[in-house]
Design a protein around this motif. Sequence first.
Motif, PDB file in Angstrom:
ATOM      1  N   LEU A  30      37.674   4.454  25.160  1.00 43.00           N
ATOM      2  CA  LEU A  30      38.953   5.139  25.352  1.00 43.00           C
ATOM      3  C   LEU A  30      39.911   4.902  24.190  1.00 43.00           C
ATOM      4  O   LEU A  30      40.713   5.776  23.841  1.00 43.00           O
ATOM      5  N   ASN A  31      39.821   3.758  23.582  1.00 44.20           N
ATOM      6  CA  ASN A  31      40.675   3.484  22.425  1.00 44.20           C
ATOM      7  C   ASN A  31      40.398   4.451  21.283  1.00 44.20           C
ATOM      8  O   ASN A  31      41.324   4.992  20.661  1.00 44.20           O
ATOM      9  N   THR A  32      39.109   4.710  21.043  1.00 42.24           N
ATOM     10  CA  THR A  32      38.795   5.606  19.920  1.00 42.24           C
ATOM     11  C   THR A  32      39.040   7.071  20.269  1.00 42.24           C
ATOM     12  O   THR A  32      39.481   7.843  19.427  1.00 42.24           O
ATOM     13  N   THR A  33      38.753   7.475  21.524  1.00 39.79           N
ATOM     14  CA  THR A  33      38.957   8.892  21.883  1.00 39.79           C
ATOM     15  C   THR A  33      40.429   9.245  22.054  1.00 39.79           C
ATOM     16  O   THR A  33      40.832  10.380  21.794  1.00 39.79           O
ATOM     17  N   LEU A  34      41.239   8.281  22.477  1.00 39.12           N
ATOM     18  CA  LEU A  34      42.660   8.559  22.704  1.00 39.12           C
ATOM     19  C   LEU A  34      43.530   8.295  21.483  1.00 39.12           C
ATOM     20  O   LEU A  34      44.420   9.093  21.171  1.00 39.12           O
ATOM     21  N   PHE A  35      43.272   7.205  20.782  1.00 42.31           N
ATOM     22  CA  PHE A  35      44.196   6.775  19.726  1.00 42.31           C
ATOM     23  C   PHE A  35      43.655   6.997  18.309  1.00 42.31           C
ATOM     24  O   PHE A  35      44.345   7.570  17.461  1.00 42.31           O
ATOM     25  N   GLU A  36      42.412   6.564  18.065  1.00 46.02           N
ATOM     26  CA  GLU A  36      41.867   6.752  16.718  1.00 46.02           C
ATOM     27  C   GLU A  36      41.675   8.232  16.404  1.00 46.02           C
ATOM     28  O   GLU A  36      41.958   8.681  15.286  1.00 46.02           O
ATOM     29  N   TRP A  43      43.382  10.706  17.706  1.00 48.54           N
ATOM     30  CA  TRP A  43      44.732  11.266  17.559  1.00 48.54           C
ATOM     31  C   TRP A  43      45.240  11.034  16.137  1.00 48.54           C
ATOM     32  O   TRP A  43      45.822  11.921  15.519  1.00 48.54           O
ATOM     33  N   GLU A  44      44.993   9.841  15.631  1.00 50.05           N
ATOM     34  CA  GLU A  44      45.465   9.483  14.294  1.00 50.05           C
ATOM     35  C   GLU A  44      44.720  10.234  13.197  1.00 50.05           C
ATOM     36  O   GLU A  44      45.320  10.679  12.214  1.00 50.05           O
ATOM     37  N   ILE A  45      43.401  10.415  13.360  1.00 47.59           N
ATOM     38  CA  ILE A  45      42.580  10.990  12.281  1.00 47.59           C
ATOM     39  C   ILE A  45      42.483  12.511  12.398  1.00 47.59           C
ATOM     40  O   ILE A  45      42.577  13.230  11.387  1.00 47.59           O
ATOM     41  N   VAL A  46      42.293  13.019  13.609  1.00 46.12           N
ATOM     42  CA  VAL A  46      42.065  14.451  13.821  1.00 46.12           C
ATOM     43  C   VAL A  46      43.292  15.134  14.415  1.00 46.12           C
ATOM     44  O   VAL A  46      43.676  16.229  13.997  1.00 46.12           O
ATOM     45  N   GLY A  47      43.889  14.498  15.403  1.00 41.89           N
ATOM     46  CA  GLY A  47      44.992  15.122  16.127  1.00 41.89           C
ATOM     47  C   GLY A  47      44.496  15.811  17.388  1.00 41.89           C
ATOM     48  O   GLY A  47      43.324  16.218  17.464  1.00 41.89           O
ATOM     49  N   PRO A  48      45.350  15.993  18.386  1.00 43.41           N
ATOM     50  CA  PRO A  48      44.920  16.601  19.657  1.00 43.41           C
ATOM     51  C   PRO A  48      44.794  18.115  19.561  1.00 43.41           C
ATOM     52  O   PRO A  48      45.442  18.760  18.738  1.00 43.41           O
ATOM     53  N   PHE A  49      43.938  18.665  20.407  1.00 46.27           N
ATOM     54  CA  PHE A  49      43.792  20.109  20.594  1.00 46.27           C
ATOM     55  C   PHE A  49      43.320  20.296  22.031  1.00 46.27           C
ATOM     56  O   PHE A  49      42.962  19.315  22.708  1.00 46.27           O
ATOM     57  N   PRO A  50      43.356  21.515  22.585  1.00 47.69           N
ATOM     58  CA  PRO A  50      43.141  21.682  24.035  1.00 47.69           C
ATOM     59  C   PRO A  50      41.884  21.031  24.599  1.00 47.69           C
ATOM     60  O   PRO A  50      41.944  20.337  25.621  1.00 47.69           O
ATOM     61  N   SER A  51      40.720  21.226  23.984  1.00 44.67           N
ATOM     62  CA  SER A  51      39.511  20.631  24.549  1.00 44.67           C
ATOM     63  C   SER A  51      39.513  19.109  24.394  1.00 44.67           C
ATOM     64  O   SER A  51      38.835  18.399  25.143  1.00 44.67           O
ATOM     65  N   TRP A  52      40.269  18.606  23.437  1.00 45.29           N
ATOM     66  CA  TRP A  52      40.440  17.153  23.282  1.00 45.29           C
ATOM     67  C   TRP A  52      41.076  16.578  24.538  1.00 45.29           C
ATOM     68  O   TRP A  52      40.671  15.517  25.029  1.00 45.29           O
ATOM     69  N   TRP A  53      42.092  17.272  25.079  1.00 45.19           N
ATOM     70  CA  TRP A  53      42.746  16.809  26.298  1.00 45.19           C
ATOM     71  C   TRP A  53      41.780  16.826  27.482  1.00 45.19           C
ATOM     72  O   TRP A  53      41.732  15.871  28.273  1.00 45.19           O
ATOM     73  N   VAL A  54      40.982  17.883  27.605  1.00 41.47           N
ATOM     74  CA  VAL A  54      40.030  17.975  28.717  1.00 41.47           C
ATOM     75  C   VAL A  54      38.983  16.871  28.605  1.00 41.47           C
ATOM     76  O   VAL A  54      38.637  16.207  29.598  1.00 41.47           O
TER      77      VAL A  54
END
Length: 391
Positions: free
Chosen positions: A284-290, A292-303
């Motif tokens: 969860l640390n890498t999918t939520l924070f790392e 976000w920092e490297i790629v940034g959120p987008f709709p399927s990222w939230w799902v």
Amino acid sequence: MAGILAWFWNERFWLPHNVTWADLKNTDEATFPQAEDLYLACPLAFCIFMIRLVFERFIARPCAVGLKIQANGPQKAQPNAILEKVFTAITKHPDEKRLEGLSKQLDWDVRTIQRWFRQRRNQEKPSTLARFCESMWRFSFYLYIFTYGVRFLKKTPWLWNTKECWYNYPYQPLTVDIHYYYILELSFYLSLLFSQFTDIRRKDFLVMFLHHVATISLIVFSYVNNMARVGTLVMCLHDAADVLIEAAKMANYAKCQILCNLLFAMFAVLFISSRLGVYPVWILNTTLFESWEIVGPFPSWWVFNLLLILLQLLHSFWSYLIVKTACRAISKGKVGKWNPLHVSKDDRSDIECSSDEEDSPPPSQKHHTNGTNKNHRTNGYLTGAPYPDEH
């Protein structure tokens, strides 16, 4: 139809900003995940199911017989049209009033009718041999896929540095190892999803169904939008504990109690540490924070992350049941002699008992009692209540 497909595969949902599906088409230089690759999982799921039938018949069954696990099921109830009609059309657990009415109608004592319903309920349960075969199949698959995952992942940079999951995303080429790993895992969970309706019916049927749906959705999501690197970490982490619980169940069915206790203890430690410790801190640390920092959120990222969090909630629920199971087993058992897989009908059904309901009351109980008492048991059993060992 074309409009629906275009809406479903909207690039702005699935992919980061300024990335299109055309950018991820296969070329001579690189291969990327394609949604149509996953179609292969459907026929493969059927093949896995057929392999399972062959495995259970020609490998697991002989092993069970070699361990002297009984193939015969529970004792069958005496044929009776009236009781059978009540059982199939009205209730499998008649209350005190109905028992007394049936007793007068059949001229049977209440205890005999209670025994008939217990035996009839047991007829619908699989034998210990069938349980053993199912667990051996799952154990074999989990052991194979976990071993494959470890051997594959130890050569990858993202196992040691999770930020590698997001560098150059989504232009990360699909390797043969990742493709094989994904298709095999997806096929297996599809086979579990559908065989859940034919397998041993468990108390947490809906929870496990939700788990399978969430797992399949995660596999599909992470493959389609090329989050396959972090997906391989999630799959390998989850397979580790599954190996031990299936091994513990096999030891339980084979009546190897010391081995069962040891394996269950190892499972409990590994499950809780990996699902409540490693999973949130590492995954969860890498999918939520790392990310976000490297790629940034987008709709399927939230799902994708919502599904991962749903999985974490299931982990917490099962960890609670595992701790509850262990504590109850220790408190009810004697020191050095307790069965963590045979505790209560309220605990996680995968941590299940191997014995059927008893067909006769303890020797101290009377055999010819027709009366009932609301403040006590009736003939040694609670009237209208499920028997403790039932699923």
